[in-house]
Design a protein around this motif. Sequence first.
Motif, mmCIF file in Angstrom:
data_model
loop_
_atom_site.group_PDB
_atom_site.id
_atom_site.type_symbol
_atom_site.label_atom_id
_atom_site.label_comp_id
_atom_site.label_asym_id
_atom_site.label_seq_id
_atom_site.Cartn_x
_atom_site.Cartn_y
_atom_site.Cartn_z
ATOM 1 N N PHE A 103 -19.573 -11.597 74.576
ATOM 2 C CA PHE A 103 -18.243 -11.844 75.125
ATOM 3 C C PHE A 103 -18.212 -13.177 75.865
ATOM 4 N N HIS A 104 -19.202 -13.419 76.707
ATOM 5 C CA HIS A 104 -19.252 -14.671 77.460
ATOM 6 C C HIS A 104 -19.588 -15.857 76.549
ATOM 7 N N ALA A 105 -20.409 -15.608 75.528
ATOM 8 C CA ALA A 105 -20.779 -16.688 74.609
ATOM 9 C C ALA A 105 -19.563 -17.207 73.863
ATOM 10 N N TYR A 106 -18.696 -16.289 73.428
ATOM 11 C CA TYR A 106 -17.463 -16.706 72.755
ATOM 12 C C TYR A 106 -16.597 -17.564 73.680
ATOM 13 N N GLU A 107 -16.508 -17.180 74.936
ATOM 14 C CA GLU A 107 -15.710 -17.945 75.893
ATOM 15 C C GLU A 107 -16.275 -19.352 76.076
ATOM 16 N N ILE A 108 -17.596 -19.447 76.161
ATOM 17 C CA ILE A 108 -18.245 -20.751 76.337
ATOM 18 C C ILE A 108 -17.974 -21.653 75.142
ATOM 19 N N ILE A 111 -26.892 -20.662 72.454
ATOM 20 C CA ILE A 111 -25.691 -19.816 72.396
ATOM 21 C C ILE A 111 -25.142 -19.775 70.978
ATOM 22 N N ARG A 112 -25.102 -20.925 70.312
ATOM 23 C CA ARG A 112 -24.618 -20.951 68.933
ATOM 24 C C ARG A 112 -25.506 -20.107 68.024
ATOM 25 N N TYR A 113 -26.804 -20.205 68.194
ATOM 26 C CA TYR A 113 -27.722 -19.429 67.366
ATOM 27 C C TYR A 113 -27.544 -17.933 67.628
ATOM 28 N N PHE A 114 -27.360 -17.580 68.888
ATOM 29 C CA PHE A 114 -27.150 -16.171 69.256
ATOM 30 C C PHE A 114 -25.878 -15.626 68.611
ATOM 31 N N VAL A 115 -24.783 -16.360 68.700
ATOM 32 C CA VAL A 115 -23.505 -15.919 68.139
ATOM 33 C C VAL A 115 -23.604 -15.764 66.628
ATOM 34 N N ALA A 116 -24.224 -16.731 65.958
ATOM 35 C CA ALA A 116 -24.365 -16.655 64.503
ATOM 36 C C ALA A 116 -25.155 -15.414 64.097
ATOM 37 N N THR A 117 -26.207 -15.107 64.833
ATOM 38 C CA THR A 117 -27.013 -13.921 64.536
ATOM 39 C C THR A 117 -26.226 -12.645 64.790
ATOM 40 N N ALA A 118 -25.454 -12.622 65.872
ATOM 41 C CA ALA A 118 -24.636 -11.447 66.185
ATOM 42 C C ALA A 118 -23.583 -11.213 65.109
ATOM 43 N N GLU A 119 -22.993 -12.287 64.591
ATOM 44 C CA GLU A 119 -21.940 -12.155 63.586
ATOM 45 C C GLU A 119 -22.499 -11.759 62.223
ATOM 46 N N HIS A 120 -23.636 -12.324 61.857
ATOM 47 C CA HIS A 120 -24.210 -12.025 60.536
ATOM 48 C C HIS A 120 -25.095 -10.780 60.550
ATOM 49 N N ARG A 121 -25.604 -10.444 61.737
ATOM 50 C CA ARG A 121 -26.489 -9.282 61.924
ATOM 51 C C ARG A 121 -27.803 -9.446 61.165
ATOM 52 N N GLN A 122 -28.082 -10.663 60.759
ATOM 53 C CA GLN A 122 -29.353 -10.982 60.104
ATOM 54 C C GLN A 122 -29.720 -12.410 60.455
ATOM 55 N N ILE A 123 -30.969 -12.615 60.846
ATOM 56 C CA ILE A 123 -31.428 -13.964 61.183
ATOM 57 C C ILE A 123 -31.404 -14.843 59.941
ATOM 58 N N SER A 124 -31.751 -14.267 58.784
ATOM 59 C CA SER A 124 -31.783 -15.074 57.558
ATOM 60 C C SER A 124 -30.402 -15.620 57.226
ATOM 61 N N MET A 129 -35.719 -21.676 83.537
ATOM 62 C CA MET A 129 -35.344 -22.170 82.214
ATOM 63 C C MET A 129 -33.824 -22.135 82.065
ATOM 64 N N LYS A 130 -33.233 -23.222 81.578
ATOM 65 C CA LYS A 130 -31.790 -23.307 81.418
ATOM 66 C C LYS A 130 -31.376 -22.834 80.029
ATOM 67 N N ILE A 131 -30.146 -22.347 79.935
ATOM 68 C CA ILE A 131 -29.580 -21.948 78.655
ATOM 69 C C ILE A 131 -28.887 -23.141 78.026
ATOM 70 N N SER A 132 -29.159 -23.379 76.751
ATOM 71 C CA SER A 132 -28.555 -24.511 76.054
ATOM 72 C C SER A 132 -27.428 -24.044 75.145
ATOM 73 N N LEU A 133 -26.541 -24.965 74.812
ATOM 74 C CA LEU A 133 -25.458 -24.668 73.888
ATOM 75 C C LEU A 133 -26.018 -24.291 72.519
ATOM 76 N N ARG A 134 -27.106 -24.921 72.138
ATOM 77 C CA ARG A 134 -27.751 -24.599 70.862
ATOM 78 C C ARG A 134 -28.168 -23.129 70.832
ATOM 79 N N VAL A 142 -15.916 -25.244 74.847
ATOM 80 C CA VAL A 142 -16.516 -26.449 74.274
ATOM 81 C C VAL A 142 -15.629 -27.009 73.178
ATOM 82 N N ARG A 143 -15.084 -26.103 72.321
ATOM 83 C CA ARG A 143 -14.190 -26.553 71.254
ATOM 84 C C ARG A 143 -12.948 -27.227 71.829
ATOM 85 N N GLU A 144 -12.398 -26.643 72.890
ATOM 86 C CA GLU A 144 -11.218 -27.237 73.506
ATOM 87 C C GLU A 144 -11.530 -28.628 74.039
#
Length: 301
Positions: A68-73, A8-21, A1-6, A77-79
């Motif tokens: 850490f790696h997700a932020y780099e990815i 990674i974005r969902y993972f980062v948002a959850t890590a930053e908010h610390r809540q799925i909601s 199974m491959k990792i998608s950009l989607r 992408v933004r660049e």
Amino acid sequence: MKISLRQIRYFVATAEHRQISQAAIDLGISQSAITGSIKELEQVVGQSLFSRSTQGMELTVAGRQFLFHAYEILEKVREATNLLLPSNDFSGRLNVAATYTVMGYFLPSHLGRLRRAWPNLDIHLYEVNREAIEEGLLSNRYDVAVLLTSNIINSDLSIETLISSRRRLWVAARHPLLSRSSVGLREVAEEPYIMLTVDEAAHTTLKYWTTTPYRPNVVLRTSSVEAMRSLVADGQGVAILSDMVLRPWSLEGKRIETIELTDLIPSMDVGLAWPRDAPFNPALEAFRSYFRQTFFLPLSR
């Protein structure tokens, strides 16, 4: 199974908010979509990325390393995508109108990113209602608007929807409706209902109620989202509102829960509007291009 950009974005948002909601609100998607993506990521990585508790989602050791790696990815992408944005060597003024809900719950974080991308883009904001926005766009008082596109009625305006935020029933923690296997407008009609009035919310609400034989038992009408939140959390009534304005706690620290209704409830659509025949100067092009790339819309006009 491959990792998608989607994922990674969902993972980062959850890590930053610390809540799925909260991550779901920020991204304008369902909580189940985030939960599924995190499970898929954990399967690929072979380790748990979060420890789940009543306090929220805490990163594990593996989760912190992955972040850490997700932020780099995402930065790479933004660049890369910034190469497709209009050049930032222009200067110009842009008059942007926005409605109350958009100004409070959608626009602020994007304004900071816009100003960092185009330091010489002079954005002037105006908070007005939908009728004033439509008139102001057509009279050239505003260049572009960010508003609830689902409310626009003037065919002389071009619109571009960025997110569709679903509406759900808000109830207090331990509300009796939470124990039911299904809840529809029939059950909601038996509860005291608190009607929000800003941004034509009352009009929108009544539109989908009138397609049923039921009517809300309105005990209070208010223009304050925070008052609505406090009253619902205190068990004084229920309300149907969009995920974009959802915060799971009231100012008094009481919990709000949500229920997906069995009846078809229209989403709250948020996006851009501008005069149909408006020429696209560099300032307006930059503004629209930013939102198109942020929400993965086609770049062609």
